[in-house]
Design a protein around this motif. Sequence first.
Motif, PDB file in Angstrom:
ATOM      1  N   MET A 119      -1.731  12.055   3.850  1.00  0.00           N
ATOM      2  CA  MET A 119      -1.837  10.306   4.184  1.00  0.00           C
ATOM      3  C   MET A 119      -2.155  10.263   5.715  1.00  0.00           C
ATOM      4  O   MET A 119      -2.361   9.161   6.002  1.00  0.00           O
ATOM      5  N   ALA A 120      -1.961  10.961   6.187  1.00  0.00           N
ATOM      6  CA  ALA A 120      -1.591  11.217   7.983  1.00  0.00           C
ATOM      7  C   ALA A 120      -2.917  10.262   8.690  1.00  0.00           C
ATOM      8  O   ALA A 120      -2.618   9.299   9.670  1.00  0.00           O
ATOM      9  N   ALA A 121      -3.837  10.934   8.225  1.00  0.00           N
ATOM     10  CA  ALA A 121      -5.244   9.657   8.629  1.00  0.00           C
ATOM     11  C   ALA A 121      -5.051   8.684   8.920  1.00  0.00           C
ATOM     12  O   ALA A 121      -5.107   7.941   9.859  1.00  0.00           O
ATOM     13  N   ARG A 122      -4.984   8.573   7.064  1.00  0.00           N
ATOM     14  CA  ARG A 122      -4.961   6.804   6.919  1.00  0.00           C
ATOM     15  C   ARG A 122      -3.937   6.198   7.408  1.00  0.00           C
ATOM     16  O   ARG A 122      -4.164   5.058   8.018  1.00  0.00           O
ATOM     17  N   CYS A 123      -2.844   6.640   7.709  1.00  0.00           N
ATOM     18  CA  CYS A 123      -2.039   5.375   7.860  1.00  0.00           C
ATOM     19  C   CYS A 123      -2.204   5.556   9.625  1.00  0.00           C
ATOM     20  O   CYS A 123      -1.094   4.229  10.293  1.00  0.00           O
ATOM     21  N   GLN A 124      -2.774   6.515  10.132  1.00  0.00           N
ATOM     22  CA  GLN A 124      -2.756   6.547  11.880  1.00  0.00           C
ATOM     23  C   GLN A 124      -4.197   5.201  11.737  1.00  0.00           C
ATOM     24  O   GLN A 124      -3.987   4.110  13.344  1.00  0.00           O
ATOM     25  N   ILE A 178       0.626  12.384 -10.466  1.00  0.00           N
ATOM     26  CA  ILE A 178       0.117  13.598  -9.260  1.00  0.00           C
ATOM     27  C   ILE A 178      -0.913  13.809  -8.074  1.00  0.00           C
ATOM     28  O   ILE A 178      -1.342  13.671  -7.580  1.00  0.00           O
ATOM     29  N   SER A 179      -1.593  12.797  -9.132  1.00  0.00           N
ATOM     30  CA  SER A 179      -2.835  12.014  -8.303  1.00  0.00           C
ATOM     31  C   SER A 179      -2.420  11.386  -7.043  1.00  0.00           C
ATOM     32  O   SER A 179      -2.847  11.663  -6.226  1.00  0.00           O
ATOM     33  N   GLN A 180      -1.064  10.494  -6.381  1.00  0.00           N
ATOM     34  CA  GLN A 180      -1.038  10.001  -5.698  1.00  0.00           C
ATOM     35  C   GLN A 180      -0.115  10.603  -5.075  1.00  0.00           C
ATOM     36  O   GLN A 180       0.145  11.046  -3.542  1.00  0.00           O
ATOM     37  N   SER A 181       0.527  11.646  -6.177  1.00  0.00           N
ATOM     38  CA  SER A 181       1.135  12.724  -5.080  1.00  0.00           C
ATOM     39  C   SER A 181       0.659  13.556  -3.635  1.00  0.00           C
ATOM     40  O   SER A 181       1.166  14.106  -2.809  1.00  0.00           O
ATOM     41  N   ARG A 182      -0.469  14.192  -4.833  1.00  0.00           N
ATOM     42  CA  ARG A 182      -1.673  14.647  -3.647  1.00  0.00           C
ATOM     43  C   ARG A 182      -2.099  13.133  -2.525  1.00  0.00           C
ATOM     44  O   ARG A 182      -1.928  14.265  -1.215  1.00  0.00           O
ATOM     45  N   HIS A 196       0.783  -1.153   0.054  1.00  0.00           N
ATOM     46  CA  HIS A 196       0.295   0.069  -0.017  1.00  0.00           C
ATOM     47  C   HIS A 196       0.723   1.389  -0.090  1.00  0.00           C
ATOM     48  O   HIS A 196       1.819   1.525   0.269  1.00  0.00           O
ATOM     49  N   THR A 197       0.390   1.902  -0.493  1.00  0.00           N
ATOM     50  CA  THR A 197       0.962   3.872  -0.270  1.00  0.00           C
ATOM     51  C   THR A 197       1.957   3.815   1.226  1.00  0.00           C
ATOM     52  O   THR A 197       2.543   4.607   1.266  1.00  0.00           O
ATOM     53  N   SER A 219       6.846  19.547  -5.528  1.00  0.00           N
ATOM     54  CA  SER A 219       5.883  20.022  -6.416  1.00  0.00           C
ATOM     55  C   SER A 219       4.249  19.086  -6.835  1.00  0.00           C
ATOM     56  O   SER A 219       4.891  18.730  -5.454  1.00  0.00           O
ATOM     57  N   GLU A 220       4.168  19.074  -7.868  1.00  0.00           N
ATOM     58  CA  GLU A 220       3.117  18.732  -8.691  1.00  0.00           C
ATOM     59  C   GLU A 220       3.395  16.888  -8.680  1.00  0.00           C
ATOM     60  O   GLU A 220       2.364  16.115  -8.069  1.00  0.00           O
ATOM     61  N   THR A 221       4.046  16.513  -8.456  1.00  0.00           N
ATOM     62  CA  THR A 221       4.645  15.223  -8.483  1.00  0.00           C
ATOM     63  C   THR A 221       5.447  15.021  -7.655  1.00  0.00           C
ATOM     64  O   THR A 221       6.013  13.372  -7.327  1.00  0.00           O
ATOM     65  N   GLU A 222       6.295  16.041  -6.345  1.00  0.00           N
ATOM     66  CA  GLU A 222       6.899  15.637  -4.843  1.00  0.00           C
ATOM     67  C   GLU A 222       6.287  15.926  -4.189  1.00  0.00           C
ATOM     68  O   GLU A 222       5.741  16.432  -3.834  1.00  0.00           O
ATOM     69  N   ASN A 223       7.334  15.463  -2.907  1.00  0.00           N
ATOM     70  CA  ASN A 223       6.951  15.471  -1.453  1.00  0.00           C
ATOM     71  C   ASN A 223       7.988  15.341  -0.513  1.00  0.00           C
ATOM     72  O   ASN A 223       8.332  14.126  -1.180  1.00  0.00           O
TER      73      ASN A 223
END
Length: 422
Positions: A379-384, A370-374, A341-342, A399-403
């Motif tokens: 994603m913190a709530a899902r991780c929790q 872009i979609s997964q990057s967003r 999973h992500t 950027s749009e594709t980077e975190n």
Amino acid sequence: MEYSPQRLFSYLLGLLLLCTHSGFGQALPASPSYARIDSIIVAKAFPLLALFEAQPALRQALQESTGLQTLARRQAQRSYGTLRKQPVLVARFVDSLVWQPQEIRAAGQQLQQLYATNTGFRAAVAPLLTRTGRYPLYASRPDTAALRLAWQDAAQGLNRILRVYLANAKPRYPVIDSSSFARRDAGLAQQVRQQLRPLTATARRRPATFYTLPLQAALAALRLNGRDEAARYEPLTAGPNAGPQAAVARTEWARYAYSVILVPGSGPSKLGVALDSMGAYRCRLAAERYRAGQAPFVVVSGGYVHPNKTPYCEAVEMKKYMVETLGLPDAAVLIDPHARHTTTNLRNTVRMLYAFGFPTDKPLLTVTDISQSRGILNMAARCQRELGYVPYGNPQRVSETENACQPVPEARQPDPFDPLDP
């Protein structure tokens, strides 16, 4: 998809034949012995039980605990009675075998008492409960509370394996994690009886340790289902990661803004497809960032996920593409062959940073579409919800594709509820 024992055997035989092919990334790794697979799974999912298994003095202390032995005998007695009946009803056997809430509490209290009164037991267990140990999430608690929580995780994790892989309960993600057997499969019932009745017979007289019967039953359940994903490619520092591991110590970290570039996998939707087009696209984005000097290493992350029981590992296929097609050095690309999973793409990568000796004061960079990057940025709530903690800190959009995000020690906390990637 559900399999009879005969179809499951045929499927596993097909995978075995696939392993004979040469060529990087096209086959499953060679299958080690069941004992080695079991020990890897226990070490990853249940570090507390793995410690007990590794040290005879600890097992002896557990066997001398009257309270723990009493709990184990009661569990074995009811399980033995269920397996004596014909036909065997696997769901009832599982009900007899799983730890009940009051039993988990009672065993936890016995372990706390042992920790408080037995200096040798305390000295061996205490390092496991520190912030640099295997349960960093509990490190701020008193040792006895951390021990109780570690045991509770193990007991509930064993219960989960038994219910999902013997009794057909739904896992968190049924499409990729479900049992291989149909409900009330007569072949499964017979195999359960053959493999586990001797164990229950022995445990009702004198249990080896209080957790032995449910642990061995859970491992048998995973074997019967062909679910050894967690043990594949271990140790991670060898095989495809040997070159990158050796290069870590030679890296001039001050030259780079990030420690690694993480590329999350994208599982193909069709059987027989090795690398999804989206996965290839993400690899190309990451290769651009690598060549721009953003980080000295790339981590490609993804296990044997889509479609269910695929013979292809996302990370292995992505590394093959990055090295053979895009021309990145083999020693620059690490694989995480386990994430499903992500959330675990990130968690497993952070774990690797700690395990491989990367500087953990330097951020890592995720590169994806872009979609997964967003989604990663939020994603913190899902991780929790799914992991019980957030395995990274200070997420920032680049950027749009980077975190970018920061490694945190909590990522080392095992997830006993996902035995395919704990």
